[in-house]
Motif scaffolding. Structure first.
Motif, mmCIF file in Angstrom:
data_model
loop_
_atom_site.group_PDB
_atom_site.id
_atom_site.type_symbol
_atom_site.label_atom_id
_atom_site.label_comp_id
_atom_site.label_asym_id
_atom_site.label_seq_id
_atom_site.Cartn_x
_atom_site.Cartn_y
_atom_site.Cartn_z
ATOM 1 N N VAL A 29 0.863 -1.188 0.000
ATOM 2 C CA VAL A 29 0.000 0.000 0.000
ATOM 3 C C VAL A 29 0.899 1.237 0.000
ATOM 4 C CG1 VAL A 29 -1.766 1.304 1.245
ATOM 5 C CG2 VAL A 29 -1.801 -1.202 1.289
ATOM 6 N N ALA A 30 0.705 2.129 -0.960
ATOM 7 C CA ALA A 30 1.451 3.393 -1.009
ATOM 8 C C ALA A 30 0.506 4.516 -0.609
ATOM 9 C CB ALA A 30 2.003 3.639 -2.402
ATOM 10 N N VAL A 31 0.941 5.345 0.344
ATOM 11 C CA VAL A 31 0.135 6.470 0.815
ATOM 12 C C VAL A 31 0.866 7.759 0.456
ATOM 13 C CG1 VAL A 31 -0.985 7.556 2.786
ATOM 14 C CG2 VAL A 31 -0.698 5.073 2.741
ATOM 15 N N PHE A 32 0.190 8.623 -0.307
ATOM 16 C CA PHE A 32 0.746 9.910 -0.719
ATOM 17 C C PHE A 32 -0.071 11.033 -0.113
ATOM 18 C CE2 PHE A 32 2.552 7.203 -3.878
ATOM 19 C CZ PHE A 32 3.728 7.813 -4.267
ATOM 20 N N LYS A 60 2.373 -4.245 3.674
ATOM 21 C CA LYS A 60 3.420 -3.249 3.895
ATOM 22 C C LYS A 60 2.857 -1.895 3.482
ATOM 23 C CE LYS A 60 7.916 -1.492 2.993
ATOM 24 N NZ LYS A 60 9.055 -1.405 2.141
ATOM 25 N N VAL A 61 2.974 -0.909 4.364
ATOM 26 C CA VAL A 61 2.505 0.449 4.104
ATOM 27 C C VAL A 61 3.727 1.325 3.835
ATOM 28 C CG1 VAL A 61 1.221 2.424 5.013
ATOM 29 C CG2 VAL A 61 0.540 0.087 5.648
ATOM 30 N N SER A 62 3.791 1.909 2.643
ATOM 31 C CA SER A 62 4.871 2.838 2.278
ATOM 32 C C SER A 62 4.290 4.238 2.227
ATOM 33 C CB SER A 62 5.455 2.471 0.919
ATOM 34 O OG SER A 62 6.018 1.177 0.966
ATOM 35 N N SER A 96 7.266 1.912 5.840
ATOM 36 C CA SER A 96 8.433 2.725 5.480
ATOM 37 C C SER A 96 7.962 4.156 5.257
ATOM 38 C CB SER A 96 9.114 2.188 4.219
ATOM 39 O OG SER A 96 8.266 2.335 3.095
ATOM 40 N N PHE A 97 8.892 5.081 5.405
ATOM 41 C CA PHE A 97 8.586 6.497 5.210
ATOM 42 C C PHE A 97 9.624 7.073 4.255
ATOM 43 C CE2 PHE A 97 8.686 11.000 6.011
ATOM 44 C CZ PHE A 97 7.359 11.332 6.225
ATOM 45 N N THR A 98 9.167 7.650 3.141
ATOM 46 C CA THR A 98 10.047 8.238 2.133
ATOM 47 C C THR A 98 9.689 9.699 1.960
ATOM 48 O OG1 THR A 98 10.211 6.131 0.967
ATOM 49 C CG2 THR A 98 10.821 8.101 -0.268
ATOM 50 N N CYS A 122 -1.929 -1.021 -4.140
ATOM 51 C CA CYS A 122 -2.989 -0.081 -3.760
ATOM 52 C C CYS A 122 -2.367 1.284 -3.474
ATOM 53 C CB CYS A 122 -3.685 -0.613 -2.511
ATOM 54 S SG CYS A 122 -4.931 0.468 -1.799
ATOM 55 N N VAL A 123 -2.950 2.343 -4.035
ATOM 56 C CA VAL A 123 -2.490 3.710 -3.783
ATOM 57 C C VAL A 123 -3.604 4.453 -3.062
ATOM 58 C CG1 VAL A 123 -1.742 5.894 -4.806
ATOM 59 C CG2 VAL A 123 -1.025 3.728 -5.828
#
Length: 144
Positions: A29-32, A60-62, A96-98, A122-123
């Motif tokens: 899962v990518a969270v923007f 995994k949540v990125s 993770s945090f980017t 998933c975004v």
């Protein structure tokens, strides 16, 4: 837990099943987003995953911060992510945090975003999330 937490968990479980992943693969899962609203958003997702036995080791949540070049708050979020893993609140490697910054040509930023999407299933975004990277001109219509 929030009023809609059960719904979020249910949706994540459904997406995980629909993805049909091998048992050793994680649902990515990518969270923007930008600022406080994306913080609330990714924390809700992290909480949903961390407190659900079906999701805890399979998701995994990125998190991608999408901030301005002179913003300097990201270190707090990176520290918090590290602390969540260190104290066992979330499974090791499940978050993770980017830090992403608005400081380059749109095509370069798009290339970086697309690189992060490579394994994403998933975004999730707030109104100032990935759309700001896709087309910064639309940002004014995405505001509250």
């Amino acid at each position: 837990a929030g009023r809609h937490q059960g719904t979020l968990k249910t949706k994540l479980r459904g997406a995980l099943v629909s993805a049909g992943l091998a048992s050793e693969e994680k649902f990515e899962v990518a969270v923007f987003g930008h600022g406080g609203r994306d913080t609330n958003l990714w924390l809700a997702i992290v909480e949903a995953v961390a407190t659900d036995n079906e999701l805890r080791d399979k998701v995994k949540v990125s998190v991608f911060s999408c901030s301005w070049v002179d913003d300097d708050w990201e270190w707090v979020m990176k520290y918090y992510v590290e602390r969540l893993m260190a104290d066992g609140t979330v499974a090791e490697g499940s978050i993770s945090f980017t830090t992403m910054k608005y400081h380059e040509e749109v095509s370069l930023t798009m290339g970086r975003v697309m690189g992060h999407f490579y394994k994403t299933h998933c975004v999730v975004q707030c109104e100032q999330g990935v759309d700001m990277f896709v087309e910064p001109v639309t940002g004014e219509w995405l505001q509250d």
